[in-house]
Design an enzyme around this catalytic site. Structure first.
Site, PDB file in Angstrom:
ATOM      1  N   LEU A  34       0.817  -1.215   0.000  1.00 15.91           N
ATOM      2  CA  LEU A  34       0.000   0.000   0.000  1.00 15.91           C
ATOM      3  C   LEU A  34       0.852   1.266   0.000  1.00 15.91           C
ATOM      4  CD1 LEU A  34      -2.631  -0.944   2.765  1.00 15.91           C
ATOM      5  CD2 LEU A  34      -3.054  -0.821   0.280  1.00 15.91           C
ATOM      6  N   ALA A  37       3.245   2.223   2.961  1.00 18.38           N
ATOM      7  CA  ALA A  37       3.680   1.008   3.662  1.00 18.38           C
ATOM      8  C   ALA A  37       5.192   1.046   3.939  1.00 18.38           C
ATOM      9  CB  ALA A  37       3.326  -0.231   2.847  1.00 18.38           C
ATOM     10  N   LYS A  39       7.704   1.155   1.017  1.00 18.12           N
ATOM     11  CA  LYS A  39       8.467   0.598  -0.111  1.00 18.12           C
ATOM     12  C   LYS A  39       9.666   1.477  -0.462  1.00 18.12           C
ATOM     13  CE  LYS A  39       4.841   0.902  -2.751  1.00 18.12           C
ATOM     14  NZ  LYS A  39       3.915   1.480  -1.749  1.00 18.12           N
ATOM     15  N   SER A 107       2.005  -1.556  -7.255  1.00 19.43           N
ATOM     16  CA  SER A 107       1.712  -2.754  -8.071  1.00 19.43           C
ATOM     17  C   SER A 107       0.622  -3.612  -7.415  1.00 19.43           C
ATOM     18  CB  SER A 107       2.988  -3.560  -8.343  1.00 19.43           C
ATOM     19  OG  SER A 107       3.793  -3.736  -7.199  1.00 19.43           O
TER      20      SER A 107
HETATM   21  N1  LIG Z   1       9.159   0.331  10.228  1.00 15.71           N
HETATM   22  C1  LIG Z   1       9.038   1.169   9.190  1.00 15.71           C
HETATM   23  N2  LIG Z   1       9.460   0.790   7.964  1.00 15.71           N
HETATM   24  C2  LIG Z   1       9.326   1.646   6.914  1.00 15.71           C
HETATM   25  N3  LIG Z   1       8.781   2.866   6.982  1.00 15.71           N
HETATM   26  C3  LIG Z   1       8.343   3.300   8.188  1.00 15.71           C
HETATM   27  C4  LIG Z   1       8.448   2.473   9.328  1.00 15.71           C
HETATM   28  N4  LIG Z   1       7.915   3.131  10.374  1.00 15.71           N
HETATM   29  C5  LIG Z   1       7.515   4.319   9.915  1.00 15.71           C
HETATM   30  N5  LIG Z   1       7.773   4.445   8.601  1.00 15.71           N
HETATM   31  C6  LIG Z   1       7.429   5.639   7.805  1.00 15.71           C
HETATM   32  O1  LIG Z   1       6.412   5.270   6.878  1.00 15.71           O
HETATM   33  C7  LIG Z   1       6.503   6.095   5.727  1.00 15.71           C
HETATM   34  C8  LIG Z   1       6.550   5.196   4.492  1.00 15.71           C
HETATM   35  O2  LIG Z   1       6.519   6.024   3.346  1.00 15.71           O
HETATM   36  P1  LIG Z   1       7.094   5.600   1.932  1.00 15.71           P
HETATM   37  O3  LIG Z   1       7.111   6.831   1.111  1.00 15.71           O
HETATM   38  O4  LIG Z   1       8.360   4.829   2.090  1.00 15.71           O
HETATM   39  O5  LIG Z   1       5.942   4.593   1.446  1.00 15.71           O
HETATM   40  P2  LIG Z   1       5.710   3.959   0.006  1.00 15.71           P
HETATM   41  O6  LIG Z   1       5.336   2.540   0.268  1.00 15.71           O
HETATM   42  O7  LIG Z   1       6.880   4.209  -0.873  1.00 15.71           O
HETATM   43  O8  LIG Z   1       4.428   4.745  -0.516  1.00 15.71           O
HETATM   44  P3  LIG Z   1       4.013   5.193  -2.020  1.00 15.71           P
HETATM   45  O9  LIG Z   1       3.428   3.997  -2.673  1.00 15.71           O
HETATM   46  O10 LIG Z   1       2.992   6.268  -1.806  1.00 15.71           O
HETATM   47  O11 LIG Z   1       5.241   5.706  -2.713  1.00 15.71           O
HETATM   48  C9  LIG Z   1       7.750   6.952   5.861  1.00 15.71           C
HETATM   49  O12 LIG Z   1       7.373   8.218   6.312  1.00 15.71           O
HETATM   50  C10 LIG Z   1       8.543   6.176   6.933  1.00 15.71           C
HETATM   51  O13 LIG Z   1       9.395   7.031   7.652  1.00 15.71           O
HETATM   52 MG   LIG Z   2       7.147   5.290  -2.649  1.00 10.82          MG
END
Ligand SMILES: Nc1ncnc2c1ncn2[C@@H]1O[C@H](COP(=O)(O)OP(=O)(O)OP(=O)(O)O)[C@@H](O)[C@H]1O
Ligand SMILES: [Mg+2]
Length: 199
Positions: A34, A37, A39, A107
């Site tokens: 999501l 999450a 990633k 994805s």
């Molecule tokens: N244990 C953890 N592992 C990863 N991220 C964490 C954790 N705890 C908190 N976070 C926070 O959760 C957020 C995750 O955001 P991120 O942009 O990496 O998500 P994403 O999956 O890439 O979303 P998108 O699909 O919108 O790009 C960040 O702000 C990160 O600091």
């Molecule tokens: Mg991202």
């Protein structure tokens, strides 16, 4: 296929030659999950750790790719499919180039991820489910997108009014709402070590 009369021109340096020169295997680490999450966060930390160990790496990240290569695509099921197809083909080229390629795309559709798996060789596609509850993703809302989706300003947002199909047999599951970022990074690196990718 629209193009006809095209013939593959082989090169004299193979993927195996490049891997040998690099001293490690090339593979795709496919992070799915999501929005929010983790990633992107996780792929950046894993890349940093790999780079420090002398591994050649590259990240393909959703938003960045949509700025360029895929800027003609939106978020309909059809466009999401084409988005993933192109990323899959680019990732395949990068694996051919001998690079450990990390991808960070929601994805959401199983079929699309499966298509990429089929593009690559066996052991060249590592599906990493970056698992986190919708509640926690929404609480984090790093880009303010959930707020907009709830307000009806974004239509077809994954988890809100568009589905996320959980991986059925991912190589790895990291639970970012239960483990620290450091623990998740270690889990990914350990998998790569134990399965012989880093030598
Ligand atoms: N244990 C953890 N592992 C990863 N991220 C964490 C954790 N705890 C908190 N976070 C926070 O959760 C957020 C995750 O955001 P991120 O942009 O990496 O998500 P994403 O999956 O890439 O979303 P998108 O699909 O919108 O790009 C960040 O702000 C990160 O600091
Ligand atoms: Mg991202």
């Amino acid at each position: 296929m629209k193009a006809t009369n095209i013939v593959w021109h082989p090169s004299k340096v193979t993927k195996e030659d490049r891997q040998k020169l690099n001293g490690h295997k090339s593979v795709v680490l496919w992070f799915t999950g999501l929005s929010g999450a983790g990633k992107s966060t996780l792929s950046v930390e894993v890349e940093k750790e790999l780079h420090q160990r002398g591994i050649r790496t590259y990240i393909l990240d959703g938003d960045n790719i949509r700025h360029g290569l895929n800027k003609d695509l939106g978020f309909s099921a059809e466009d999401r499919k084409e988005n993933i197809r192109r990323i899959g083909e680019v990732a395949k080229l990068m694996v051919d180039a001998g690079i450990v390629t990390l991808t960070a795309f929601i994805s959401p559709y199983r079929e699309d991820r499966e298509m990429v798996r089929q593009l690559l060789g066996e052991k060249e596609f590592i599906e990493i489910y970056v698992k986190c509850s919708l509640e926690e993703c929404e609480r984090r809302d790093p880009k303010g997108l959930y707020k907009k989706a709830r307000a009806g300003e974004i239509k077809g947002f994954t988890g809100i009014d568009d589905p996320y199909e959980e991986p059925e047999n991912p190589e790895l599951v990291v639970e970012t709402d239960k483990q620290t970022l450091e623990e998740s990074v270690k889990q990914v690196i350990t998998y790569l070590e134990e399965n012989g990718y880093l030598k």
